[in-house]
Design a protein around this motif. Structure first.
Motif: not given
Length: 160
Positions: A114-122, A142-145
């Motif tokens: 997943d790609i967001g405007t200010g994040s990536l999900t790996v 910076g791990i957000r979740e």
């Protein structure tokens, strides 16, 4: 010593609670537990990772067999086994940082899901050590979740 135990159980309501409760009552910690249907209809397989000595493992095995819905208990870690875990890691990723993060992802044969405007999900799949290493390398971004499935495992080769 870390043990990976496979427990074949009847697929009935409350079985997970009884099995996990047995560990808690005995003062044994469950590091990871995964549950899913097995190759036989009506049966589920639990894969439990716990830490303790051989005496603790023997005691847990005996107690598990006392539960009505437990069919079979196997110490997978006593034999060569394949063990995998999946993790989803959402990191802060402004467009300028993405190539650097993609380098880490490719090195670990992971993927961007997943790609967001200010994040990536790996998404990363592998043994627990691989997941831990990936998490450490992504921390500076910076791990957000973070979510991990827990270990699932089976013996290698023809062993059952």
């Amino acid at each position: 010593m870390k043990h990976t135990i496979a427990v074949l159980v009847n697929n009935q309501p409350g079985v997970l609670q009884r099995v996990s409760g047995l560990f808690g009552r005995r003062g044994f910690n469950i590091e990871s537990i995964t549950v899913g249907t097995s190759e036989e209809a009506g049966l589920s397989r639990m894969v439990i990772v716990t830490t303790g000595d051989e005496k603790m493992l023997e005691q847990v095995t005996k107690q598990l067999y006392k539960l009505i819905d437990v069919i079979k208990v196997v110490d997978l870690s006593a034999n060569p086994m394949v063990a995998r875990e999946l993790a989803l890691i959402k990191v802060g990723a402004e467009p300028s940082m993405r190539p650097e993060i993609l380098g880490v992802v490719e090195t670990f044969r992971a993927s961007i899901v997943d790609i967001g405007t200010g994040s990536l999900t790996v998404q990363v799949v592998g043994d627990s050590e691989k997941i831990d290493a990936m998490v450490e390398l992504l921390k500076p971004y910076g791990i957000r979740e973070l979510t991990r499935t827990g270990v699932t495992a089976m013996t290698r080769g023809n062993a059952r």
